[in-house]
Structure formats: structure tokens, C-alpha cells
Design an enzyme around this catalytic site. Structure first.
Site, PDB file in Angstrom:
ATOM      1  CB  SER A 262      -2.795   1.025   4.720  1.00  0.00           C
ATOM      2  OG  SER A 262      -3.795   1.373   5.698  1.00  0.00           O
TER       3      SER A 262
ATOM      4  CG  HIS B 246      -0.647  -3.531   5.418  1.00  0.00           C
ATOM      5  ND1 HIS B 246      -0.836  -2.835   7.408  1.00  0.00           N
ATOM      6  CD2 HIS B 246      -1.353  -2.210   5.584  1.00  0.00           C
ATOM      7  CE1 HIS B 246      -2.058  -2.227   7.716  1.00  0.00           C
ATOM      8  NE2 HIS B 246      -1.917  -1.932   6.638  1.00  0.00           N
TER       9      HIS B 246
END
Length: 327
Positions: free
Chosen positions: A183, A235
Site C-alpha cells: 500500500s 500510506h
């Protein structure tokens, strides 16, 4: 995911010898000599991630490890590739001990056992089939278009360095759990799409719509990160690194300079890039060097970033009546 189909004409670029092309953030006009790359690196990354997951499931060998326990593996017909009980892993994947063995990001092992390689290895591991599918579909949707426009070298660097940066920020803030997944690298590609739109602003058509669409998509994806068991620090770290790298790696020359190859030497513009592109490039390089230096020094000194930011833990999980964030 963030590619938009826009049809209005860019008056700044004019007709000229250009052709319309679909960029990562919207339509733009490119010179007829501009090439579109064949995407092969992103598909290879997808294959590598899937292969690593299969290996993880093979090593996990749920039937053998659960043989003496009163717990049933999921999808037993897969043999040693069957999944852990849903109570242990609801994403249909291996056990946390298997992920830890194969290179999951764990603060204690990185700092005290000098296993810095986990900052990279965790990018290739996934917690389960659901986790893997979500990330690989996003990678295909975002990455292939970027690679077609900018080539495998720049996008490969963006992916790997963003993933590494996401791992550093994650390790600084999350020190009691393991973390896996691509991610951070994917958010790096999203960040690069945003900076590419900004630094190449004058060549795009319907700029406001492209920017609005991209910002909304990024905001929604970051908002999902406040759910429990989602490593939003990876993230955020990946996004910030990708944003800065995009200013460095994804510059496009101004239209007049591209067209100048057909003009006499004395009629050509003096600069390939606009002044604001140079400024963004320099600032981004300085911030990247400073960010990685400070982050790595803090990490290997064993510092807990939460002590320097009392509210930052809310960026990764916001407690509600439905869930808690203590673990």
C-alpha cells in the site's frame, strides 16, 4: 483509478503537430515524436507479489500446524495452501508468525536485531487474498498507465522508494504490531500522479476537473486508513515520498521547447522547463534527502515518533463506538 477522460481543447498548447494522449491525471497534447512505453515492469511486480503470497501459504502449511488444535483451516481442499481460521486471519491468508518469519515489518527486529531489510521485504508480503487482490488491482489500474507514459525506470524507482519511505514512517509510529503490504508503494504512485499534474500544469486540458477528481480519490483512500488494522502511516509516508519524487522524476518539457525542434536555433525558447518546475525540483530533492536522513536516524536510534506528536496516532486509527484502537 485516477485516470480521467477529458475532452476540452488546451488553448495554451494549440493544435500544432501534436496528438491527444491520455495522461495519468487527464488529457494533454504531446509532440508526434513522443513515445508511449510498453508496460512490463508493473505486470512483473504483480506476478512477483502473487508468487510471494503463494510461497507464504506453502510455508504456512495450515493443516500441519493446526493438526493438534481444535481449529479448522479454511478451504482445506487446497492442502498445505489452505488458509488460517478466519478467527485468526479474516483476510484468507497465512498466520502472523509466518509473515513475521518471511520479512514482515516489525520495529523490534529492525532496530534491535539490525534487520533493516524488513523495510523492503514487507512491501512484497500480503496478509491475505483480499488484501492481495485489492492492492494488485490498484497497482494494475494506476501503475500501467504511469509506466506507459514515463517508462519502467522512473516508475520502478517511484514504487520502490515510496514503499521504503512508507515502511520508515510506519516503523516510527507503530512499534507493537507487524505490518505488511504494497500500500505504501501504491500511495506513492498516487502522490506522483498529483505532483505530475501540478508540475506539468500548463500542458493539461480541463485542469480543475482532473485535479478535483484526483484529490477526491486520494482523500477517500487515506480516509479508509483510519479503520483499525490498517497501517495508514505506511500510506501517508508512501504518498509524501511519491509526491516529492513526482516533482523530481515526472517533469515534462514545456510545449514551446518540444516544438522548437522544427524551428531555427535563434527562434527556440531558452529553457526546456518553466521556472516553477525547477523550483519544485530543487525543493523536493532537499526535502527527500532531509526526510530520509531524519527518518532513518530516528528509527535506528530506537525513537518512538508518537512521543514527538501526541495526536498523530489518530492518523492511523480513530476510535469509535464500533471499534477500539488500543491493539
Amino acid at each position: 483509478m485516477a485516470s480521467t477522460q477529458l475532452s476540452s481543447t488546451d488553448l495554451e498548447r494549440g493544435g500544432g503537430k501534436g496528438r491527444r494522449a491520455n495522461g495519468p491525471s487527464g488529457n494533454y497534447y504531446v509532440d508526434s515524436a513522443d513515445r508511449e512505453w510498453t508496460s512490463w515492469l508493473i505486470p512483473m511486480f504483480v506476478v512477483a507479489n502473487v508468487a510471494v503470497f503463494v510461497v507464504a501459504m506453502y510455508i504456512n502449511n495450515c493443516p500441519k500446524n493446526k493438526l493438534a488444535l481444535d481449529e479448522a483451516c479454511v478451504a482445506k481442499f487446497l492442502g498445505r495452501l489452505s488458509f488460517e481460521p478466519l478467527r485468526e486471519n479474516p483476510l484468507f491468508g497465512p498466520s502472523s508468525s509466518t509473515l513475521e518469519k518471511l520479512g514482515a515489518l516489525e520495529w523490534d527486529k529492525v532496530v534491535h536485531r539490525h534487520q533493516g531489510w524488513r523495510l523492503v521485504s514487507c512491501i512484497w508480503l500480503h496478509a491475505g487474498v483480499i488484501h492481495l487482490l485489492a492492492n494488485m488491482l490498484s497497482l494494475i489500474f494506476i501503475g500501467i498507465r504511469l509506466e506507459q507514459q514515463f517508462g519502467f525506470v522512473r516508475i520502478g524507482v517511484l514504487y520502490l522508494v515510496s514503499g521504503f519511505g512508507g515502511s520508515i514512517l510506519s516503523a516510527l509510529f507503530i512499534q507493537n504490531n507487524i505490518s505488511v503490504g504494497a500500500s505504501g508503494a501504491l500511495f506513492g504512485l498516487l502522490g506522483a500522479m498529483l505532483s505530475e499534474l501540478i508540475t506539468n500544469w500548463t500542458i493539461y486540458t480541463n485542469k480543475a476537473a482532473a485535479l478535483f477528481t484526483l484529490v477526491v480519490i486520494i482523500a477517500i483512500n487515506l480516509a479508509v486508513g483510519i479503520l483499525p488494522h490498517v497501517d495508514n502511516f505506511a500510506h501517508i509516508g508512501g504518498f509524501l515520498i511519491g509526491l516529492l519524487l513526482g516533482f523530481v522524476l515526472l517533469l515534462r518539457p514545456q510545449f514551446g521547447w518540444v516544438e522548437s525542434q522544427y524551428l531555427p536555433a535563434d527562434a527556440r525558447p531558452s529553457s526546456k522547463y518553466k521556472s516553477y518546475q525547477y523550483i519544485l525540483w530543487v525543493v523536493s530533492v532537499v526535502l527527500l534527502i532531509a526526510g530520509f536522513t531524519v527518518g532513518l536516524v530516528m528509527l535506528f536510534k530506537g525513537e518512538n515518533a508518537n512521543k514527538h506528536c501526541s495526536w498523530c496516532h489518530y492518523l492511523s486509527c480513530v476510535p469509535t463506538s464500533k471499534w477500539k484502537c488500543s491493539n
